[in-house]
Enzyme design. Structure first.
Site, PDB file in Angstrom:
ATOM      1  N   ASP A 179      45.806  84.752  69.251  1.00 36.26           N
ATOM      2  CA  ASP A 179      47.012  84.751  68.443  1.00 36.26           C
ATOM      3  C   ASP A 179      46.565  85.183  67.041  1.00 36.26           C
ATOM      4  O   ASP A 179      45.376  85.117  66.724  1.00 36.26           O
ATOM      5  CB  ASP A 179      47.615  83.343  68.427  1.00 36.26           C
ATOM      6  CG  ASP A 179      48.860  83.240  67.567  1.00 36.26           C
ATOM      7  OD1 ASP A 179      49.670  84.188  67.559  1.00 36.26           O
ATOM      8  OD2 ASP A 179      49.007  82.204  66.895  1.00 36.26           O
ATOM      9  N   ASP A 209      48.581  84.596  63.553  1.00 34.33           N
ATOM     10  CA  ASP A 209      48.906  83.632  62.502  1.00 34.33           C
ATOM     11  C   ASP A 209      48.464  82.227  62.904  1.00 34.33           C
ATOM     12  O   ASP A 209      48.849  81.714  63.948  1.00 34.33           O
ATOM     13  CB  ASP A 209      50.406  83.649  62.209  1.00 34.33           C
ATOM     14  CG  ASP A 209      50.896  85.031  61.773  1.00 34.33           C
ATOM     15  OD1 ASP A 209      50.151  85.716  61.046  1.00 34.33           O
ATOM     16  OD2 ASP A 209      52.003  85.422  62.164  1.00 34.33           O
ATOM     17  N   THR A 258      50.655  88.821  69.290  1.00 36.15           N
ATOM     18  CA  THR A 258      51.327  88.140  68.197  1.00 36.15           C
ATOM     19  C   THR A 258      52.833  88.366  68.199  1.00 36.15           C
ATOM     20  O   THR A 258      53.294  89.498  68.321  1.00 36.15           O
ATOM     21  CB  THR A 258      50.705  88.552  66.835  1.00 36.15           C
ATOM     22  OG1 THR A 258      51.366  87.875  65.783  1.00 36.15           O
ATOM     23  CG2 THR A 258      50.741  90.051  66.598  1.00 36.15           C
ATOM     24  N   LYS A 268      55.930  85.790  73.380  1.00 37.52           N
ATOM     25  CA  LYS A 268      55.251  84.637  73.965  1.00 37.52           C
ATOM     26  C   LYS A 268      56.202  83.447  73.963  1.00 37.52           C
ATOM     27  O   LYS A 268      56.913  83.250  72.998  1.00 37.52           O
ATOM     28  CB  LYS A 268      53.988  84.285  73.157  1.00 37.52           C
ATOM     29  CG  LYS A 268      52.923  85.342  73.207  1.00 37.52           C
ATOM     30  CD  LYS A 268      51.681  84.962  72.410  1.00 37.52           C
ATOM     31  CE  LYS A 268      51.958  84.993  70.913  1.00 37.52           C
ATOM     32  NZ  LYS A 268      50.792  84.679  70.073  1.00 37.52           N
TER      33      LYS A 268
END
Length: 181
Positions: free
Chosen positions: A10, A12, A54, A105
């Site tokens: 991922d 962030d 992301t 996601k």
């Protein structure tokens, strides 16, 4: 020689510091997690592919453009390369959470797109490092080993209940453990 695994990341909260309630829209807002680039330098020799997945709904909300995101990613890649690391692919979902797409996601679309581009990716021999429920659910759906980076307070109770493979306080801590094992 056995094939090397794939590392999914991922962005962030893993590579860069999260900005709760906001989006990283320009390079000046992108702050690497402490030792994040060095962690990727340490991990790079151990993985055949390193791929970022992301969610970037700021695009779907009209708060940033795909061109702005591309500039942020060039900045990120440069910092990682300078530390001796690499990213082989970046896949992002530009849609809002209510779009019903197959890429946001915990849907598996971005991971499947990466596997199409890099057919050697074997989800059974992969790791996903993320900081959220949606990251962990994506990994579990595809049979990928889960590594939670702890700290996302708003999801802490749900994450505490999830059966996960590993939990670390940072990507750097995971990298040090992975290389030493």
């Amino acid at each position: 020689m056995p094939a090397m695994p794939t590392l999914f990341l991922d962005r962030d909260g893993v590579i860069n510091v999260r900005t709760p309630g906001d989006y990283v829209k320009i390079p000046a807002e992108f702050v690497f997690e402490p030792r994040g680039p060095e962690a990727l330098g340490l991990l790079s020799p151990y993985f055949s592919r390193i791929v970022v997945l992301t969610n970037q709904s700021g695009i779907g909300k009209g708060l940033m453009t795909e061109s702005q995101l591309a500039i942020v990613h060039v900045y990120m890649l440069t910092g990682i390369r300078l530390a001796g690391g690499r990213i082989d692919g970046i896949y992002y979902c530009p849609h809002r959470s209510d779009a019903g797409c197959n890429c946001r996601k915990p849907a598996t679309g971005m991971a499947l797109q990466a596997q199409t581009e890099f057919p050697e990716i074997d989800f059974r021999d992969a790791w996903l490092v993320g900081d959220s429920v949606c990251d962990m659910e994506l990994a579990q759906t595809l049979g990928i080993r889960t590594v939670l980076i702890e700290g996302k307070e708003e999801e802490a109770s749900r994450l505490a209940e999830m059966p996960l493979d590993h939990r670390f306080e940072s990507l750097w801590a995971f990298a040090r453990w992975y290389v030493a094992r």
